[in-house]
Design a protein around this motif. Structure first.
Motif, short mmCIF file in Angstrom:
data_model
loop_
_atom_site.label_atom_id
_atom_site.label_comp_id
_atom_site.label_asym_id
_atom_site.label_seq_id
_atom_site.Cartn_x
_atom_site.Cartn_y
_atom_site.Cartn_z
N ASP A 71 -5.68 -2.83 -7.76
CA ASP A 71 -5.25 -4.10 -7.17
C ASP A 71 -5.15 -4.07 -5.65
N LEU A 72 -5.18 -2.90 -5.05
CA LEU A 72 -4.84 -2.76 -3.63
C LEU A 72 -5.76 -3.57 -2.73
N GLU A 73 -7.03 -3.52 -2.98
CA GLU A 73 -7.97 -4.22 -2.09
C GLU A 73 -7.74 -5.73 -2.12
N ALA A 74 -7.58 -6.29 -3.31
CA ALA A 74 -7.36 -7.73 -3.42
C ALA A 74 -6.04 -8.14 -2.77
N TRP A 75 -5.04 -7.27 -2.83
CA TRP A 75 -3.74 -7.57 -2.25
C TRP A 75 -3.69 -7.30 -0.75
N GLY A 76 -4.70 -6.61 -0.21
CA GLY A 76 -4.62 -6.17 1.18
C GLY A 76 -3.51 -5.15 1.37
N ALA A 77 -3.37 -4.26 0.38
CA ALA A 77 -2.25 -3.31 0.37
C ALA A 77 -2.77 -1.88 0.41
N GLU A 78 -1.88 -0.96 0.75
CA GLU A 78 -2.18 0.47 0.71
C GLU A 78 -0.94 1.24 0.33
N ILE A 79 -1.14 2.36 -0.37
CA ILE A 79 -0.05 3.24 -0.77
C ILE A 79 -0.19 4.53 0.01
N ASN A 80 0.90 4.98 0.62
CA ASN A 80 0.88 6.18 1.44
C ASN A 80 1.68 7.31 0.78
N PRO A 81 1.34 8.57 1.09
CA PRO A 81 2.05 9.70 0.48
C PRO A 81 3.53 9.75 0.79
N ASP A 82 3.98 9.03 1.84
CA ASP A 82 5.42 8.99 2.13
C ASP A 82 6.15 7.97 1.26
N LEU A 83 5.46 7.46 0.24
CA LEU A 83 6.00 6.52 -0.75
C LEU A 83 6.22 5.12 -0.20
N SER A 84 5.50 4.79 0.85
CA SER A 84 5.53 3.41 1.35
C SER A 84 4.32 2.65 0.81
N ILE A 85 4.52 1.39 0.51
CA ILE A 85 3.44 0.49 0.10
C ILE A 85 3.40 -0.64 1.10
N ARG A 86 2.28 -0.77 1.77
CA ARG A 86 2.13 -1.73 2.87
C ARG A 86 1.28 -2.91 2.44
N PHE A 87 1.83 -4.10 2.59
CA PHE A 87 1.07 -5.33 2.39
C PHE A 87 0.69 -5.85 3.78
N GLY A 88 -0.59 -5.78 4.09
CA GLY A 88 -1.02 -5.97 5.47
C GLY A 88 -1.98 -7.11 5.71
#
Length: 232
Positions: A71-88
Motif C-alpha cells: 500500500d505504501l506507494e499509493a499512500w505516498g508513505a514509507e516505513i523506516n527502520p526506526d519504526l516511523s511511518i511517514r505519510f508524505g
C-alpha cells in the motif's frame, strides 16, 4: 634490660598496626571486587536489554513492512527502520495552511490505522510499547512572515493537525476495543519545521517536509534508566 623490653613492645606495636593495615587493605580489596562484580552485572543487564529491544525493533519493523508494503506507494508513505511511518503526499493530507483532514487522508487512515493497531497492540508487542506518537511537520515558510513568526505559526498549525488526526483515529469504530490502551499510549505532537526533509543538494524540500508521521517508542530507554538509577 629495660631497653630490650621497650624494643619488644615497639615491635609488637608495629606488628599490630601492620596487621590492622593489612586487614583494612583486604576489606578495601573485597569492597572493590564486590563493586566491580556488581558493576559488571549491571552492565550485562543494560546490554541484555539493549539486545532484546534491538531484536524487538527489527521484528516489529519486519511485521510492519510485511503488512503495508503493497500500500505504501499509493499512500505516498514509507516505513523506516526506526519504526516511523511517514505519510508524505501533502495534497492528500491537508489543504495548504488548513488543519482539517482531507477526505483522501481520512480514507487512508481508515484503512491503515486498524491494521497498524492490530500489530502494535498485539500480545507480541503491546507491553513493550511506551508511546505511539503522531507527529505533524510543516515546511519552514509562511507567506509574508519572518523566520521566527513563521516557525511559531507553523507550530500552532502542526499541533492542530495532529490533534485533528488523533480525534479522527479515536472516532473510528474499528479501534473501539483498544481505545483505553490508545489513550494511555498515543500522543499528538506538532513539530513545526524543526525536522525538515532535505533534498539531495542539502536544501529543504518544502513539499516533502509537509507530512504526518507515526512513530513508536519502546520502553527500552526507561528500563535501562531504571537499571542505571539502581546503581546510584
Amino acid at each position: 634490660m629495660r631497653s630490650d623490653e621497650e624494643h619488644i613492645e615497639q615491635e609488637e606495636h608495629w606488628v599490630s598496626v601492620s596487621d590492622l593495615m593489612a586487614g583494612l587493605m583486604m576489606v578495601f580489596l573485597l569492597v572493590a571486587i564486590v563493586f566491580m562484580v556488581n558493576a559488571e552485572i549491571e552492565r550485562n543487564k543494560v546490554r541484555d536489554v539493549a539486545i532484546l529491544y534491538d531484536r524487538l525493533r527489527t521484528q516489529l519493523y519486519q511485521d510492519l513492512v510485511r503488512e503495508f508494503e503493497p500500500d505504501l506507494e499509493a499512500w505516498g508513505a514509507e516505513i523506516n527502520p526506526d519504526l516511523s511511518i511517514r505519510f508524505g503526499r501533502p495534497e492528500l493530507i491537508f489543504e495548504n495552511g488548513e488543519k482539517d483532514l482531507q477526505d483522501g487522508f481520512k480514507a487512508i487512515l481508515t484503512d491503515f490505522f486498524p491494521r497498524y493497531l492490530n500489530i502494535i497492540a498485539s500480545d507480541k508487542y503491546r507491553n513493550d510499547i511506551a508511546e505511539v506518537r503522531i507527529e505533524g511537520h510543516t515546511s519552514s515558510g509562511w507567506l509574508g512572515q519572518d523566520d521566527d513568526d513563521a516557525y511559531i505559526l507553523n507550530m500552532g498549525l502542526s499541533q492542530e493537525r495532529t490533534r485533528s488526526t488523533l480525534d479522527y483515529l479515536l472516532s473510528l469504530g474499528s479501534v473501539e476495543g483498544e481505545k483505553d490502551w490508545l489513550k494511555q499510549h498515543m500522543t499528538a505532537n506538532g513539530l513545526s519545521s524543526s525536522k525538515p526533509v532535505l533534498s539531495a543538494d542539502g536544501n529543504e524540500d518544502r513539499e516533502r517536509s509537509r507530512r504526518v508521521e507515526f512513530r513508536l517508542r519502546t520502553d527500552a530507554e526507561s528500563r535501562i534508566a531504571a537499571i542505571l538509577q539502581s546503581q546510584l
